[in-house]
Design an enzyme around this catalytic site. Structure first.
Site, PDB file in Angstrom:
ATOM      1  N   HIS A 159       0.812  -1.212   0.000  1.00 10.69           N
ATOM      2  CA  HIS A 159       0.000   0.000   0.000  1.00 10.69           C
ATOM      3  C   HIS A 159       0.848   1.267   0.000  1.00 10.69           C
ATOM      4  O   HIS A 159       0.369   2.333  -0.402  1.00 10.69           O
ATOM      5  CB  HIS A 159      -0.933   0.006   1.217  1.00 10.69           C
ATOM      6  CG  HIS A 159      -2.059  -0.983   1.135  1.00 10.69           C
ATOM      7  ND1 HIS A 159      -1.897  -2.308   1.475  1.00 10.69           N
ATOM      8  CD2 HIS A 159      -3.348  -0.841   0.744  1.00 10.69           C
ATOM      9  CE1 HIS A 159      -3.056  -2.937   1.300  1.00 10.69           C
ATOM     10  NE2 HIS A 159      -3.940  -2.072   0.856  1.00 10.69           N
ATOM     11  N   GLY A 160       2.091   1.188   0.476  1.00  8.76           N
ATOM     12  CA  GLY A 160       2.940   2.374   0.483  1.00  8.76           C
ATOM     13  C   GLY A 160       4.111   2.237   1.434  1.00  8.76           C
ATOM     14  O   GLY A 160       4.077   1.421   2.364  1.00  8.76           O
TER      15      GLY A 160
END
Length: 561
Positions: free
Chosen positions: A411-412
């Site tokens: 997701h990051g």
């Protein structure tokens, strides 16, 4: 009529239709999208019987859709398409297993390099500067190449994330792996493969479609039964209602305000914002995939179900079988099981653990964290050597934790996503221990199920603080407000002030928790309505949805991933 035609054929309006606008990317909730889709269906009705032309046509319109969504990042999509098409052919034609593995590794490395370049360039640059006291800046080589090639003027000092890159890179990886495993054969043409990679309903936010599930559909004749037509309309309407009426409304009128300035609101408001966000992210993301499934079904293609009432889950393990099913299944089959699953650790396990550890060290930017990591690693090794039960527990659970941590990093690159993934991994590990000793595990009456669902929902909602908050500072502000400034006396006034928001939230959760039989009943009732009635209800629902739309178009949450 002449006025309308002159508007349509004016140079400026034609330009706006066929060019990319960074301030208005194409999304499902725009009227323009439905006009685009109507035109797509019009020409599709002519070509649908000729499979080769059909696939090529859908590939081209999918490229146009992605261009309207992401501009010249379309070149990255085309690069991934070309490279994995060629590598897939090489894997299939190779006779030696070692050569197949080399080509498979090449596919994985290329895809992950492209993903990491656009998604983690700032992270690695900042980490390097923090460790070595340098002052390097991110340089966008892709923008420079584009400027030199076509004379554009993109900013070379910043790197933007191409929409949907995390989704289509996972799809192309699954294609190479499925060919290597001999689950599928390479597609017959690059146009067919391009269609699989770029199919516009699910291109930018999933569901992640595996090659083994979708590619066989490329060669099937088009078929749309009366039942599937009604089902597709139902999926589309359901998705729009989730996104616009529920998700966007509670986000704009309540949730975003709280997360932007948590200290300005009471602990009760912060807590309700967390429950609201759990509903919003579900309504937003599942709403997108519902629309995608419905649109694909109208064109004769079946996409996998991505959500199955996740807040009915009685434990964390069940939740992850119901939430973002395509990603959870991908991580299970292409990461967790190859690492060894619950059978024990492998070389891949320890390499992945080392990678995650180094990632966390770089994320901190401090040598002290590296020393702590080494010390923890040494302690774990000694405990595993000397305590057999600990060794067994570690080897059967380490892959689970690694999978969830990598899911968080997908997701990051931030502490927020590391902690979010780690908490969910620990939740799964704790539940595996708890279910062995829990006196309540065997009970399945209404009260027992309600209690289990309540505990699971609260745990998932708690972890979402890290998922939604912009920074660690915001996270601790929310936790502090809930723990120290709950303000019980103000609750009645808050309930009145945000009565419409809380009513929508209550309705959203109530619909979510309806029995499956009830949901199937109203779905089947809609599908079996006369065609004229279905079209009339669809038209009225569309009109009502867009009348209820919150100010401005709210982008889908998972576009940022």
């Amino acid at each position: 009529m002449s006025g309308w035609l002159s508007w349509f054929f004016s140079v400026e309006n034609l330009k706006s239709i066929f060019t990319y606008n960074n301030d208005a990317p194409l999304i499902f909730t725009q009227f323009f999208f439905w006009a685009f889709f109507a035109v797509v269906l019009l020409f599709y009705s002519i070509l649908h019987k000729k499979r080769g032309l059909r696939n090529a046509y859908l590939f081209l319109v999918s490229l146009f859709f992605y261009y309207k969504t992401s501009g010249l990042f379309i070149s990255i999509l085309l690069f991934s398409t070309m490279s994995d098409y060629i590598i897939g052919m090489l894997i299939h034609s190779s006779k030696k297993q070692l050569v197949k593995k080399i080509f498979l590794a090449t596919s994985v490395i290329i895809n992950l390099f492209v993903l990491c370049y656009f998604k983690y360039a700032y992270f690695f640059t900042d980490a390097y500067n923090a460790f070595f006291q340098t002052d390097y800046h991110v340089f966008n080589h892709f923008a420079q190449f584009t400027n030199n090639t076509i004379g554009s003027h993109f900013d070379v000092d910043s790197i933007l994330l191409p929409v949907g890159i995390s989704f289509y890179t996972f799809q192309t990886i699954s294609y190479s792996v499925d060919i290597y495993r001999e689950q599928i054969k390479p597609v017959k043409s690059i146009l067919d493969f391009g269609f699989y990679v770029s199919f516009f309903p699910q291109l930018v936010a999933g569901p992640i479609v595996r090659a083994a599930d979708f590619i066989p559909q490329l060669y099937l004749p088009y078929q749309l039964t009366k039942y599937n037509f009604g089902l597709s309309l139902f999926w589309i309407l359901k998705g729009l209602i989730k996104k616009v009426v529920i998700g966007d409304y509670i986000a704009v009128n309540f949730i975003d305000r709280i997360f932007d300035a948590p200290t300005m609101y009471t602990g009760f408001e912060n807590l309700m914002a967390l429950y609201g966000y759990s509903l919003q992210v579900y309504a937003d993301f599942s709403g997108y995939t519902d629309i995608a499934i419905g649109i694909a079904l109208l064109m004769g293609f079946s996409l996998p179900t991505n959500f199955n009432s996740p807040y009915k889950a009685k434990n964390v393990g069940e939740f992850w079988k119901r939430w973002h099913i395509s990603l959870s299944g991908w991580l299970r089959d292409y990461l967790y099981i190859p690492l060894g699953g619950n059978r024990g650790g492998s070389w891949g396990t320890w390499i992945s653990a080392l990678f995650i550890g180094l990632f966390i060290v770089l994320l901190s930017g401090k040598m002290l964290v590296l020393y702590i990591f080494i010390w923890v690693l040494i302690c774990l090794v000694f405990l595993a050597i000397w305590i057999k039960r600990f060794r067994e527990w570690l080897t059967t659970n380490i892959n689970l934790l690694i999978t969830m941590l990598l899911g968080g990093l997908w997701h990051g690159a931030s502490w927020q996503f590391v902690i979010w993934g780690g908490l969910n991994g620990l939740g799964l590990m704790v539940y595996k221990l708890w279910k062995k000793i829990s006196p309540y595990e065997k009970y399945n009456n209404f009260l027992a199920i309600a209690f289990k669902v309540f505990i699971t929902l609260n745990f998932i909602t708690f972890t979402r603080i890290w998922f939604r908050a912009e920074s660690m500072g915001t996270t601790w502000q929310i936790i502090h407000q809930i723990g120290n400034n709950f303000s019980f006396a103000l609750i009645p006034a808050i309930l009145v002030s945000y009565s419409n928001v809380f009513i929508v939230m209550a309705i959203g959760y109530a619909i979510h928790w309806l029995p499956t039989k009830t949901k199937n009943w109203y779905q089947e009732t809609f599908i079996n309505l006369p065609l004229v009635v279905k079209i009339l209800l669809t038209t009225l629902t569309f009109f009502g949805i867009y009348q209820a739309m919150s100010s401005g178009m709210q982008a889908f949450i998972y576009f940022q991933f």
